[in-house]
Design a protein around this motif. Structure first.
Motif, PDB file in Angstrom:
ATOM      1  N   ILE A 111       0.864  -1.245   0.027  1.00  0.00           N
ATOM      2  CA  ILE A 111      -0.086   0.162   0.016  1.00  0.00           C
ATOM      3  C   ILE A 111       1.022   1.257   0.044  1.00  0.00           C
ATOM      4  N   PHE A 112       1.986   1.110   0.991  1.00  0.00           N
ATOM      5  CA  PHE A 112       2.793   2.353   1.021  1.00  0.00           C
ATOM      6  C   PHE A 112       3.721   2.662  -0.463  1.00  0.00           C
ATOM      7  N   VAL A 113       4.102   1.548  -0.887  1.00  0.00           N
ATOM      8  CA  VAL A 113       4.983   1.655  -2.146  1.00  0.00           C
ATOM      9  C   VAL A 113       4.017   2.085  -3.228  1.00  0.00           C
ATOM     10  N   ALA A 114       2.843   1.479  -3.419  1.00  0.00           N
ATOM     11  CA  ALA A 114       1.832   1.791  -4.601  1.00  0.00           C
ATOM     12  C   ALA A 114       1.622   3.030  -4.595  1.00  0.00           C
ATOM     13  N   ALA A 115       1.647   3.551  -3.158  1.00  0.00           N
ATOM     14  CA  ALA A 115       1.035   5.089  -3.034  1.00  0.00           C
ATOM     15  C   ALA A 115       1.911   6.174  -3.458  1.00  0.00           C
ATOM     16  N   ILE A 116       3.188   5.947  -3.233  1.00  0.00           N
ATOM     17  CA  ILE A 116       4.266   6.675  -3.800  1.00  0.00           C
ATOM     18  C   ILE A 116       4.728   6.545  -4.900  1.00  0.00           C
ATOM     19  N   MET A 117       4.587   5.412  -5.567  1.00  0.00           N
ATOM     20  CA  MET A 117       5.022   5.080  -7.032  1.00  0.00           C
ATOM     21  C   MET A 117       4.001   5.643  -7.921  1.00  0.00           C
ATOM     22  N   GLU A 118       2.671   6.454  -7.536  1.00  0.00           N
ATOM     23  CA  GLU A 118       1.612   6.675  -8.250  1.00  0.00           C
ATOM     24  C   GLU A 118       2.251   7.235  -9.721  1.00  0.00           C
ATOM     25  N   ASN A 119       3.177   8.423  -9.586  1.00  0.00           N
ATOM     26  CA  ASN A 119       3.545   9.164 -10.756  1.00  0.00           C
ATOM     27  C   ASN A 119       4.580   8.577 -11.448  1.00  0.00           C
ATOM     28  N   VAL A 120       5.372   7.750 -11.048  1.00  0.00           N
ATOM     29  CA  VAL A 120       6.773   7.234 -11.424  1.00  0.00           C
ATOM     30  C   VAL A 120       6.527   6.940 -12.971  1.00  0.00           C
ATOM     31  N   ALA A 121       5.805   6.114 -13.417  1.00  0.00           N
ATOM     32  CA  ALA A 121       5.648   5.565 -14.848  1.00  0.00           C
ATOM     33  C   ALA A 121       5.368   6.756 -15.859  1.00  0.00           C
ATOM     34  N   ASP A 122       4.428   7.691 -15.141  1.00  0.00           N
ATOM     35  CA  ASP A 122       4.112   9.009 -16.145  1.00  0.00           C
ATOM     36  C   ASP A 122       5.419   9.843 -16.239  1.00  0.00           C
ATOM     37  N   ARG A 123       6.005   9.869 -15.030  1.00  0.00           N
ATOM     38  CA  ARG A 123       7.307  10.836 -14.990  1.00  0.00           C
ATOM     39  C   ARG A 123       8.203  10.090 -15.982  1.00  0.00           C
ATOM     40  N   PHE A 124       8.462   8.845 -15.902  1.00  0.00           N
ATOM     41  CA  PHE A 124       9.513   8.195 -16.711  1.00  0.00           C
ATOM     42  C   PHE A 124       9.148   8.568 -18.137  1.00  0.00           C
ATOM     43  N   LEU A 125       8.058   8.331 -18.496  1.00  0.00           N
ATOM     44  CA  LEU A 125       7.644   8.668 -19.945  1.00  0.00           C
ATOM     45  C   LEU A 125       7.707  10.055 -20.566  1.00  0.00           C
ATOM     46  N   ALA A 126       7.616  10.938 -19.425  1.00  0.00           N
ATOM     47  CA  ALA A 126       7.664  12.349 -19.628  1.00  0.00           C
ATOM     48  C   ALA A 126       9.210  12.736 -19.818  1.00  0.00           C
ATOM     49  N   ALA A 127       9.856  12.246 -18.797  1.00  0.00           N
ATOM     50  CA  ALA A 127      11.310  12.850 -18.729  1.00  0.00           C
ATOM     51  C   ALA A 127      12.303  11.435 -18.441  1.00  0.00           C
ATOM     52  N   PRO A 128      12.516  10.696 -19.483  1.00  0.00           N
ATOM     53  CA  PRO A 128      13.070   9.291 -19.029  1.00  0.00           C
ATOM     54  C   PRO A 128      14.596   9.656 -18.604  1.00  0.00           C
ATOM     55  N   LEU A 129      15.176  10.603 -19.035  1.00  0.00           N
ATOM     56  CA  LEU A 129      16.638  10.556 -18.917  1.00  0.00           C
ATOM     57  C   LEU A 129      16.742  10.935 -17.357  1.00  0.00           C
ATOM     58  N   PHE A 130      15.832  12.269 -17.145  1.00  0.00           N
ATOM     59  CA  PHE A 130      15.992  12.892 -15.824  1.00  0.00           C
ATOM     60  C   PHE A 130      15.636  11.682 -14.779  1.00  0.00           C
ATOM     61  N   THR A 131      14.381  10.859 -15.010  1.00  0.00           N
ATOM     62  CA  THR A 131      14.090   9.866 -14.210  1.00  0.00           C
ATOM     63  C   THR A 131      15.069   8.831 -13.706  1.00  0.00           C
ATOM     64  N   LEU A 132      15.698   8.431 -14.986  1.00  0.00           N
ATOM     65  CA  LEU A 132      17.013   7.413 -14.623  1.00  0.00           C
ATOM     66  C   LEU A 132      17.973   8.016 -13.890  1.00  0.00           C
ATOM     67  N   ALA A 133      18.284   9.419 -14.018  1.00  0.00           N
ATOM     68  CA  ALA A 133      19.298   9.829 -13.353  1.00  0.00           C
ATOM     69  C   ALA A 133      19.053   9.960 -11.945  1.00  0.00           C
ATOM     70  N   LEU A 134      17.773  10.290 -11.526  1.00  0.00           N
ATOM     71  CA  LEU A 134      17.540  10.175 -10.199  1.00  0.00           C
ATOM     72  C   LEU A 134      17.505   8.813  -9.692  1.00  0.00           C
ATOM     73  N   ILE A 135      17.174   7.658 -10.540  1.00  0.00           N
ATOM     74  CA  ILE A 135      17.327   6.376 -10.158  1.00  0.00           C
ATOM     75  C   ILE A 135      18.717   6.018  -9.656  1.00  0.00           C
ATOM     76  N   VAL A 136      19.748   6.508 -10.544  1.00  0.00           N
ATOM     77  CA  VAL A 136      21.221   6.068 -10.608  1.00  0.00           C
ATOM     78  C   VAL A 136      21.439   6.921  -9.122  1.00  0.00           C
ATOM     79  N   LEU A 137      21.027   8.152  -8.767  1.00  0.00           N
ATOM     80  CA  LEU A 137      21.530   8.923  -7.565  1.00  0.00           C
ATOM     81  C   LEU A 137      21.086   8.054  -6.376  1.00  0.00           C
ATOM     82  N   ALA A 138      19.704   7.855  -6.616  1.00  0.00           N
ATOM     83  CA  ALA A 138      19.287   6.856  -5.359  1.00  0.00           C
ATOM     84  C   ALA A 138      20.124   5.829  -5.136  1.00  0.00           C
ATOM     85  N   PHE A 139      20.272   4.931  -6.043  1.00  0.00           N
ATOM     86  CA  PHE A 139      21.483   3.745  -5.987  1.00  0.00           C
ATOM     87  C   PHE A 139      22.821   3.841  -5.533  1.00  0.00           C
TER      88      PHE A 139
END
Length: 322
Positions: free
Chosen positions: A212-240
């Motif tokens: 429930i928690f993960v689904a809630a905070i992942m709500e817009n991740v797919a849309d943000r990835f489609l809108a700005a894939p490189l920026f989203t990937l950069a944030l994922i790399v930063l998180a890791f």
């Protein structure tokens, strides 16, 4: 009664999936945005329930054993609760991040200020690490966060955080005290033996609330990835990168205490409870901060699954642990 047995059996099966189920939460959460929309208003309540589960299962015997030799626990608490936020702040200020990207700076500092996640001892046990040490450090780190979080918020965040530092401390205190009261109350009512007999079913319930928690905070991740894939990937790399940097730096700092303890404390330090900060702020955070918090769940929930083979090899699971 039959339906209850079926439900308990299903929860027990889910609870036995361990790190695989935890890793799958992230993928399912991204793939089901409508569930995120449904669950988003429940983030604070979900975090509260997860904390109740954690307090209900605290192993006080293991906790007291480490408190008899508190040196390592105090050192680990000082590292994860005080020095880690200072390291984050120094790095962010040195890079000029508050001016360049204040919302990302807010996300990183809230990540640093947060205590470790309450599921860390369970994850550590699944991996094969010293869960008792993780538990003892987790409890002491969580106990002081109502003091440390407002202090660091006041020093480094100021107006970037919509919530006043004192209010942040009060909300954290209320969430932690309330969940501890419910968790320990349930433990007293049902008894530790009964709780342990239903450990798999409780783990299964824990996984459902994690979803429930993960689904809630992942709500817009797919849309943000489609809108700005490189920026989203950069944030994922930063998180890791931050996850691994915290893990490795902590292992190096505590290496002389023994490889198992060092890896356990490294794992604990990298598992930051950003959900608790979301709950304390009521989710009143900028969109970029929300997005980073969502993407930072990738290493947190995939980490136990990915680290398990490494931990077994490093700790020589089939031989004597060092």
């Amino acid at each position: 009664m039959v339906q209850i047995n079926h439900l308990t059996g299903a929860l027990s099966w889910l609870g036995r999936q361990g790190t695989r189920a935890v890793a799958a939460l992230v993928i399912i959460g991204i793939a089901a945005p409508p569930l995120g929309t449904l669950f988003k208003p429940l983030v604070t309540e979900t975090i509260f329930v997860l904390l109740c589960f954690a307090f209900m299962r605290v192993d006080m015997v293991a906790f007291r054993a480490y408190l008899k030799r508190p040196g390592l626990v105090l050192a680990a608490t000082a590292w994860t609760s005080v020095l880690v936020p200072l390291v984050f702040a120094s790095g962010c200020l040195g890079l000029g991040l508050p001016a360049q990207s204040p919302h990302l700076f807010l996300a990183l500092m809230l990540q640093a200020i947060a205590s470790p996640i309450m599921a860390a001892p369970a994850f550590a046990s699944l991996i094969g690490l010293d869960a008792a040490l993780v538990l003892a450090t987790l409890i002491t780190s969580t106990a002081i966060i109502p003091l440390t979080a407002p202090l660091f918020a006041s020093l480094f965040l100021g107006p970037a955080l919509s919530l006043a530092p004192l209010d942040l401390g009060l909300k954290l205190s209320a969430i932690l005290a309330g969940s501890a009261l419910v968790g320990f109350g349930a433990r007293r009512v049902f008894g530790l033996a009964a709780i342990e007999r239903r450990a798999d079913a409780i783990n299964g319930g824990n996984i459902i609330f994690l979803f429930i928690f993960v689904a809630a905070i992942m709500e817009n991740v797919a849309d943000r990835f489609l809108a700005a894939p490189l920026f989203t990937l950069a944030l994922i790399v930063l998180a890791f990168a931050i996850y691994l940097a915290l893990l490795l730096l902590s292992v190096l700092i505590f290496w002389r205490t023994g490889r198992e303890r060092a890896l356990a404390l490294g794992f604990l330090s990298s598992q930051r409870n950003m959900g608790l900060m979301l709950a304390a702020t009521g989710g009143a955070l900028p969109e970029l901060t929300w997005l980073y918090f969502a993407l930072a769940q990738f290493p947190i929930y995939l980490g136990p699954y990915l680290l398990q083979p490494l931990a077994r090899r490093l700790l020589n699971r089939n031989g004597r642990r060092r």
